[in-house]
Design a protein around this motif. Sequence first.
Motif, PDB file in Angstrom:
ATOM      1  N   SER A  88       0.774  -1.160   0.022  1.00 56.92           N
ATOM      2  CA  SER A  88      -0.010  -0.031  -0.026  1.00 56.92           C
ATOM      3  C   SER A  88       0.873   1.140  -0.046  1.00 56.92           C
ATOM      4  N   GLY A  89       1.674   1.405   0.902  1.00 52.84           N
ATOM      5  CA  GLY A  89       2.874   2.475   0.860  1.00 52.84           C
ATOM      6  C   GLY A  89       1.887   3.599   1.697  1.00 52.84           C
ATOM      7  N   VAL A  90       0.785   3.314   2.528  1.00 51.68           N
ATOM      8  CA  VAL A  90       0.133   4.198   2.968  1.00 51.68           C
ATOM      9  C   VAL A  90       0.798   5.099   4.172  1.00 51.68           C
ATOM     10  N   PHE A  91       2.006   4.595   4.765  1.00 50.95           N
ATOM     11  CA  PHE A  91       2.677   5.245   5.612  1.00 50.95           C
ATOM     12  C   PHE A  91       4.012   5.887   5.279  1.00 50.95           C
ATOM     13  N   ASP A  92       4.078   5.727   4.031  1.00 49.96           N
ATOM     14  CA  ASP A  92       5.261   6.238   3.424  1.00 49.96           C
ATOM     15  C   ASP A  92       5.576   7.796   3.047  1.00 49.96           C
ATOM     16  N   GLY A  93       4.425   8.507   3.598  1.00 52.75           N
ATOM     17  CA  GLY A  93       4.593   9.801   3.450  1.00 52.75           C
ATOM     18  C   GLY A  93       5.750  10.469   3.800  1.00 52.75           C
ATOM     19  N   PRO A  94       5.796  11.897   3.493  1.00 51.60           N
ATOM     20  CA  PRO A  94       7.030  12.778   4.216  1.00 51.60           C
ATOM     21  C   PRO A  94       6.694  12.787   5.674  1.00 51.60           C
ATOM     22  N   ALA A 258      -6.142  10.677  -3.596  1.00 47.97           N
ATOM     23  CA  ALA A 258      -5.397  11.944  -3.745  1.00 47.97           C
ATOM     24  C   ALA A 258      -4.059  11.850  -3.834  1.00 47.97           C
ATOM     25  N   ARG A 259      -3.468  10.613  -2.918  1.00 47.98           N
ATOM     26  CA  ARG A 259      -2.110  10.283  -3.004  1.00 47.98           C
ATOM     27  C   ARG A 259      -1.706   9.307  -3.942  1.00 47.98           C
ATOM     28  N   GLY A 260      -2.537   9.157  -4.781  1.00 51.54           N
ATOM     29  CA  GLY A 260      -2.190   8.289  -5.882  1.00 51.54           C
ATOM     30  C   GLY A 260      -1.890   6.969  -5.796  1.00 51.54           C
ATOM     31  N   ALA A 261      -2.652   6.262  -4.573  1.00 54.34           N
ATOM     32  CA  ALA A 261      -2.426   4.956  -4.377  1.00 54.34           C
ATOM     33  C   ALA A 261      -3.229   3.840  -5.446  1.00 54.34           C
ATOM     34  N   HIS A 262      -2.525   2.793  -5.522  1.00 56.87           N
ATOM     35  CA  HIS A 262      -2.969   1.997  -6.497  1.00 56.87           C
ATOM     36  C   HIS A 262      -4.104   1.131  -5.783  1.00 56.87           C
ATOM     37  N   VAL A 263      -5.614   1.316  -6.375  1.00 56.91           N
ATOM     38  CA  VAL A 263      -6.905   0.798  -5.617  1.00 56.91           C
ATOM     39  C   VAL A 263      -7.117  -0.341  -6.404  1.00 56.91           C
ATOM     40  N   TYR A 264      -7.031  -1.542  -5.482  1.00 58.09           N
ATOM     41  CA  TYR A 264      -7.443  -2.640  -5.968  1.00 58.09           C
ATOM     42  C   TYR A 264      -9.057  -3.154  -6.303  1.00 58.09           C
ATOM     43  N   ALA A 265      -9.759  -2.359  -5.438  1.00 53.04           N
ATOM     44  CA  ALA A 265     -11.161  -2.461  -5.199  1.00 53.04           C
ATOM     45  C   ALA A 265     -11.984  -1.574  -4.411  1.00 53.04           C
ATOM     46  N   ASP A 266     -12.971  -1.121  -4.649  1.00 52.91           N
ATOM     47  CA  ASP A 266     -13.948  -0.550  -4.060  1.00 52.91           C
ATOM     48  C   ASP A 266     -14.596  -1.586  -3.019  1.00 52.91           C
TER      49      ASP A 266
END
Length: 431
Positions: A88-94, A258-266
Amino acid sequence: MSRRAVITGVGVVAPGGGDRESFWSLLVAGRSATRRISLFDPSGFRSQVGAEVDFDGRASGLTSQEVRRLDRAAQFALVATREALADSGVFDGPPPGSVDPARVGVSIGSAVGNTTRLEEEYMVLSDDGRRWLVDHTYGVPHLYEYMVPSTFAAEVAREVTAEGPCTLVSTGCTSGLDAVGHGAQLIAEGSADVVLAGATDAPLSPITAACFDAIKATTARNDDPEHASRPFDRDRAGFVLGEGAAVLVLEEAGAARARGAHVYADLVGFASRSNAYHMTGLRKDGREMAEAIRVALDQARLDPTDVDYVNAHGSGTKQNDRHETAAFKRSLGEHAYRVPVSSIKSMVGHSLGAIGAIEVAACALALDRQVVPPTANLRGRDPECDLDYVPLVAREHRMDAVLSVGSGFGGFQSAMLLARPGRVPVDAGPG
């Protein structure tokens, strides 16, 4: 403003492969991971086959102390969590990071908790069952943690420093599906922006095998383990016990995009119902599962004809296979005869509380890659199961919406709808 959960990270520890891509490769190959049980001597049991994970905690990145301290199921959960987070990289922000820990939740499912370590410790404390009064002085310092399944959720929360809602969901074989559904609801209601949701179970132990032997729910087809799990097949003889875990990163849809994440599914619909009928029995008409499907469709604002694939519970017992076949006909009408239906339990077995989350992971990957996993070992269909169960071979198939269902002892029936990103109105979804 409406809020919806989306899947941006997938982590899987499953039979036949210790990570997400190995798991998916097994499914699309239609290959079964079932074999004779090696985790203990099964020779005294009616059912001697299982779907085991080839797992080494240290090789999977756990420390020696984590391996010593944690039950096998907890180890699965941590490894799956780390893979999902990396994906996910959800916590990879600055720095200091883009996610407030108070807005991060955890929802983990499990049916049987720390079964492996509990049984091991009982054998030590009772001197291999010789003593009726156990000697507590032989207990390990972590014995209390093994008594409390909520430690799974706590371990995942510590891993990600989650300070938001933290829940252990235990609803039998629907635990994983229900845990993901609960995580989606936390995001929809505004209680969290990110949720680590999934489930874990490691029930391949003598006590669990004995329990299912007693009610003859597991297969006695010990001479051919690879073909023992046969959902919807006329020669099926019960389910194959399995183990594993799946953890998904759920995010609020707007923030993820908004952060450009790859979304597998809603995640666009979820509902759960009880039959209030029998601990292990199911009504033949599938009414309760059909009702869960109907409510999930209503939440998603979808018509039954919009469902492009059904991931069945498909345990491989006559009672269940016929029950959910009836439920699909009742809820989807004539479309039930046109939509592909399959059971991945034919390949990875039935890991009790974990399987629902593993199946949601499979659905997310199926949507992302536009491939329907097959039902392995289906060579002679039960005449009462007359739908398209995708026998033996995976199928490329256009999918915008998929349905995953679960059925559990105690009368639990759950249904979840996943959709390709942006294919369903933004104000639809579980809340």
